[in-house]
Design an enzyme around this catalytic site. Structure first.
Site, PDB file in Angstrom:
ATOM      1  N   LYS A  19      53.918  51.938  45.757  1.00  0.00           N
ATOM      2  CA  LYS A  19      52.455  51.520  46.610  1.00  0.00           C
ATOM      3  C   LYS A  19      52.410  50.147  46.986  1.00  0.00           C
ATOM      4  CE  LYS A  19      50.103  55.391  44.192  1.00  0.00           C
ATOM      5  NZ  LYS A  19      49.077  55.925  43.216  1.00  0.00           N
ATOM      6  N   MET A  20      52.560  49.298  46.176  1.00  0.00           N
ATOM      7  CA  MET A  20      52.519  47.901  46.387  1.00  0.00           C
ATOM      8  C   MET A  20      53.521  47.308  47.126  1.00  0.00           C
ATOM      9  SD  MET A  20      49.423  46.674  45.135  1.00  0.00           S
ATOM     10  CE  MET A  20      49.681  45.035  44.965  1.00  0.00           C
ATOM     11  N   ASN A 102      52.953  42.823  37.310  1.00  0.00           N
ATOM     12  CA  ASN A 102      51.684  42.061  36.043  1.00  0.00           C
ATOM     13  C   ASN A 102      52.708  41.422  34.968  1.00  0.00           C
ATOM     14  OD1 ASN A 102      49.421  42.363  37.779  1.00  0.00           O
ATOM     15  ND2 ASN A 102      49.252  44.315  37.204  1.00  0.00           N
ATOM     16  N   SER A 128      46.924  39.948  43.505  1.00  0.00           N
ATOM     17  CA  SER A 128      45.681  40.886  43.485  1.00  0.00           C
ATOM     18  C   SER A 128      45.314  41.403  44.730  1.00  0.00           C
ATOM     19  CB  SER A 128      44.657  39.942  42.804  1.00  0.00           C
ATOM     20  OG  SER A 128      43.276  40.515  42.880  1.00  0.00           O
ATOM     21  N   GLY A 129      44.400  42.516  44.749  1.00  0.00           N
ATOM     22  CA  GLY A 129      43.956  43.113  45.871  1.00  0.00           C
ATOM     23  C   GLY A 129      44.173  44.402  46.014  1.00  0.00           C
ATOM     24  N   GLY A 130      44.710  45.009  45.192  1.00  0.00           N
ATOM     25  CA  GLY A 130      45.273  46.457  44.969  1.00  0.00           C
ATOM     26  C   GLY A 130      46.124  47.128  46.163  1.00  0.00           C
ATOM     27  N   LYS A 178      46.577  35.368  37.057  1.00  0.00           N
ATOM     28  CA  LYS A 178      46.260  36.705  37.333  1.00  0.00           C
ATOM     29  C   LYS A 178      45.637  37.476  36.317  1.00  0.00           C
ATOM     30  CE  LYS A 178      46.687  40.713  39.608  1.00  0.00           C
ATOM     31  NZ  LYS A 178      46.609  41.979  38.244  1.00  0.00           N
ATOM     32  N   GLU A 185      37.379  40.921  36.457  1.00  0.00           N
ATOM     33  CA  GLU A 185      37.449  42.300  36.912  1.00  0.00           C
ATOM     34  C   GLU A 185      36.999  43.370  35.720  1.00  0.00           C
ATOM     35  OE1 GLU A 185      40.288  45.653  38.624  1.00  0.00           O
ATOM     36  OE2 GLU A 185      40.757  43.701  39.263  1.00  0.00           O
TER      37      GLU A 185
END
Length: 319
Positions: A19-20, A102, A128-130, A178, A185
């Site tokens: 996905k990323m 991560n 970061s940012g999904g 992060k 978050e």
């Protein structure tokens, strides 16, 4: 030292097209960066968009010019070490390896030292940012040798949201930064979830979707997480969402680190503890956190054995 400066000169290798990584590959193509990705499975949707995808046994380095810039987008843990171990013999002095996952920051410090002995730059890049951020422009927090960062900087700056490519300094500092962001978050998610509990248990018949849409547009608490909550409420019935919040454990590392350094972080620590409350099937705050995490990064709704395993295995160095 050679530096990449123009989009037509930029080439990026991406190891891991999930996905990323897949979304970053698409973003890079749109930014005029040539992309070569490596994946264990076919990715026809990426290839149709111009991403060159090589098989698991094809050396990605053969398709990149020196100094090569290779971004690793795989789950943290021993697999990262295995990928690096296989990659290093194929690289040349001055090439740059970026860990965009991560990883635990002390793992990154060790990896940087190991690669530096081979003349290879290693950057720990908190991303970061999904999934949505990876597609539209993430925030990069990058630690490592500054010369290595200068080689990769044009690519990372092109991909990041405006002003969101941050050089944090020494090796490990990117993943540590992060990690702190993950803690912040977690605390914000918990606060929003508790707000949902209060709204649902009030004496009034409140329209939560309408409230969160309004908050997202003008309230002092407006922001992306509130927007995600509004979006999620519009897309599915709240009472059908499982309360179980699965987690890979990064915030636990931060709490351990804070205990070692004697830095009080009671709100973040409590947010980490509240994840255990998600095992309660009647926890609206947990249900809210699960919704936002699912919308932000595609985290599963309900129990997930794979994420549970990652929580136990994604760190190799001890605090």
């Amino acid at each position: 030292m050679i530096q990449l400066s123009k989009p037509k000169d930029m080439k990026l290798g991406i190891l891991g097209l999930g996905k990323m990584g897949g979304n970053l590959a698409l973003l890079a193509k749109e930014k005029g960066i040539a992309v070569v990705g490596k994946s264990r499975s076919a990715k026809p949707h990426l290839e149709r968009k111009g991403v060159k995808v090589v098989g698991a046994y094809d050396p990605i380095v053969d398709f990149l010019d020196q100094p090569r810039v290779i971004y690793i987008s795989i789950p943290a843990g021993p697999t990262v070490d295995k990928v690096i171990e296989e990659l290093v013999p194929l690289l040349d002095s001055g090439d740059v390896v970026i860990d965009g996952g991560n990883s635990f920051y002390l793992d990154s410090v060790r990896r940087e030292e190991d690669l530096a002995d081979n003349g290879i730059f290693f950057l720990d890049c908190g991303t970061s940012g999904g999934v949505d951020g990876a597609r539209k422009g993430p925030c990069f927090m990058v630690g490592g040798n500054k010369d290595g960062f200068k080689v990769a900087e044009p690519i990372l700056t092109s991909l990041a949201a405006e002003g969101a490519c941050i050089y944090t300094g020494d090796p490990g500092s990117g993943h540590f930064t992060k990690l702190v962001q993950d803690g912040v978050e977690a605390a914000m998610l918990q606060a929003i979830g508790e707000g949902v509990s209060l709204l649902r248990e009030s004496d009034f018949h409140l329209d939560m979707e309408k409230i969160f849409k309004g908050w997202a547009r003008g309230a002092t608490v407006r922001g992306w997480l509130v927007e995600l909550m509004a979006k999620s409420l519009a897309e599915q019935r709240f009472s059908d969402v499982p309360t179980h919040v699965e987690d890979t454990g990064e915030v636990n590392w931060l709490v351990h680190d804070a205990l070692e350094k004697e830095v009080p972080i009671p709100v973040i620590a409590q947010a980490a503890m509240e994840l255990f409350r998600s095992r309660d099937k009647n926890c609206d705050a947990c249900r809210s956190v699960a919704l936002m995490r699912n919308s932000r990064g595609g985290y599963p709704l309900g129990k997930d054995d794979q994420l549970a395993r990652e929580r136990r295995a994604s760190r190799t160095e001890k605090i």
